[in-house]
Enzyme design. Sequence first.
Site, mmCIF file in Angstrom:
data_model
loop_
_atom_site.group_PDB
_atom_site.id
_atom_site.type_symbol
_atom_site.label_atom_id
_atom_site.label_comp_id
_atom_site.label_asym_id
_atom_site.label_seq_id
_atom_site.Cartn_x
_atom_site.Cartn_y
_atom_site.Cartn_z
ATOM 1 N N LYS A 73 0.809 -1.230 0.000
ATOM 2 C CA LYS A 73 0.000 0.000 0.000
ATOM 3 C C LYS A 73 0.839 1.276 0.000
ATOM 4 O O LYS A 73 0.409 2.301 -0.533
ATOM 5 C CB LYS A 73 -0.970 0.001 1.178
ATOM 6 C CG LYS A 73 -2.088 -1.021 1.011
ATOM 7 C CD LYS A 73 -2.994 -1.074 2.207
ATOM 8 C CE LYS A 73 -3.986 -2.219 2.073
ATOM 9 N NZ LYS A 73 -4.823 -2.382 3.251
ATOM 10 N N ASP A 109 -10.006 2.035 1.756
ATOM 11 C CA ASP A 109 -10.002 1.441 3.110
ATOM 12 C C ASP A 109 -10.609 2.412 4.112
ATOM 13 O O ASP A 109 -11.246 1.990 5.086
ATOM 14 C CB ASP A 109 -8.566 1.138 3.564
ATOM 15 C CG ASP A 109 -8.002 -0.127 2.940
ATOM 16 O OD1 ASP A 109 -8.798 -0.970 2.491
ATOM 17 O OD2 ASP A 109 -6.771 -0.259 2.907
HETATM 18 P P1 ATR Z 1 -0.965 -3.004 5.814
HETATM 19 O O1 ATR Z 1 -0.910 -2.320 4.531
HETATM 20 O O2 ATR Z 1 -1.982 -4.107 5.852
HETATM 21 O O3 ATR Z 1 -1.117 -2.092 6.991
HETATM 22 P P2 ATR Z 1 1.843 -3.104 6.360
HETATM 23 O O4 ATR Z 1 1.972 -1.725 5.824
HETATM 24 O O5 ATR Z 1 2.875 -4.133 5.965
HETATM 25 O O6 ATR Z 1 0.455 -3.752 5.962
HETATM 26 O O7 ATR Z 1 1.742 -2.990 7.959
HETATM 27 C C1 ATR Z 1 1.640 -4.114 8.782
HETATM 28 C C2 ATR Z 1 1.409 -3.670 10.225
HETATM 29 O O8 ATR Z 1 1.319 -4.842 11.040
HETATM 30 C C3 ATR Z 1 2.525 -2.830 10.818
HETATM 31 O O9 ATR Z 1 1.995 -1.947 11.771
HETATM 32 C C4 ATR Z 1 3.394 -3.900 11.493
HETATM 33 O O10 ATR Z 1 4.214 -3.427 12.544
HETATM 34 P P3 ATR Z 1 5.713 -2.845 12.225
HETATM 35 O O11 ATR Z 1 5.505 -1.447 11.749
HETATM 36 O O12 ATR Z 1 6.412 -2.929 13.521
HETATM 37 O O13 ATR Z 1 6.293 -3.754 11.174
HETATM 38 C C5 ATR Z 1 2.337 -4.800 12.043
HETATM 39 N N1 ATR Z 1 2.802 -6.158 12.315
HETATM 40 C C6 ATR Z 1 3.058 -7.135 11.421
HETATM 41 N N2 ATR Z 1 3.451 -8.277 12.053
HETATM 42 C C7 ATR Z 1 3.437 -7.986 13.395
HETATM 43 C C8 ATR Z 1 3.726 -8.752 14.580
HETATM 44 N N3 ATR Z 1 4.089 -10.020 14.522
HETATM 45 N N4 ATR Z 1 3.581 -8.123 15.781
HETATM 46 C C9 ATR Z 1 3.181 -6.833 15.852
HETATM 47 N N5 ATR Z 1 2.890 -6.066 14.775
HETATM 48 C C10 ATR Z 1 3.018 -6.634 13.557
#
Ligand code: ATR
Length: 287
Positions: A73, A109
């Site tokens: 995104k 969204d």
């Molecule tokens: P989207 O477009 O769906 O928001 P993204 O931009 O890749 O996808 O963001 C994923 C989100 O999930 C982020 O806030 C990420 O945290 P980080 O910024 O620390 O990476 C969070 N996220 C993904 N896996 C996680 C995990 N195992 N524990 C906590 N937060 C997680």
Amino acid sequence: MQAFPNAETRLLGVVGHPISHSLSPAFWNPALRQANENAVFLAFDVEPASFTDFINGMRTAGACGFNVTVPHKLAAFELATERTFVADQTGAVNVLVFREGGVLGSNTDVHGVKEAVGELEVEATNALVLGAGGAGRAAVHALTELGIEVTVTNRTANKARELSERTVDWDARHDATVDFDLLVNATSVGLDGRGSVLDQAAFEKAGKLQAVLDVVYRPDETPLVHAARAAGLKAADGLAMLVHQAGAAYELLLNAKPQLERLREYAWQYAGRPPEPKDYRGPKPLI
Ligand code: ATR
């Protein structure tokens, strides 16, 4: 009788990584057939390193455009040559519309989150958003537009601080729930059906919390929705949000009004859920 697909059939779809869990093709295609649109909707699993090549190639091939999901995104925001106001405000794009001379980036969204929060029928004055990626940005923007004061917590703290002046430490989230009316999980945790950003104990503390929205969806309850409901809270997963964002994306990609009830009905059906009672709140007209 005309064959389908044929030489005039338009291509649209969703691009993400991973994508195998996506319900979108299952409910978009029957809705397109029902509306007599000569178009197909397919899902594409594309790694981040190949995203730009994929979009440019599909544009050259004459596709209409794409829904964009995790983790593209923010890349889609950068790639768009023009953006809607909402996309600019959120800094994330989940729909790319191919046009003559450019690519329009939009964010449906935000609309999806607003509608899903509305369906929860909660009187919220403040909310805690978990996550600061594309979905987190959309959630913060939508809730702010609804007049709800937003606080953000994120595993990577500086991303939360970039998004909001009100933040909570990721490790303090379990105790923080009591201070908010509404909690929105905008992380991808729970997508695989394992693990939850919060467990039931966090929901059982006496406090203000009334409702939980999980942007994640699965055929069955997400672990977070399960924990919230077990603690007696209102909770919804991301399926209604998905349908509402898809309805707005349909308008942008096909320049036609979707039959939102059909999109919703098919989404519920292919998610393996019992049909909703006819008196569910919505759908409301788009735009
Ligand atoms: P989207 O477009 O769906 O928001 P993204 O931009 O890749 O996808 O963001 C994923 C989100 O999930 C982020 O806030 C990420 O945290 P980080 O910024 O620390 O990476 C969070 N996220 C993904 N896996 C996680 C995990 N195992 N524990 C906590 N937060 C997680």
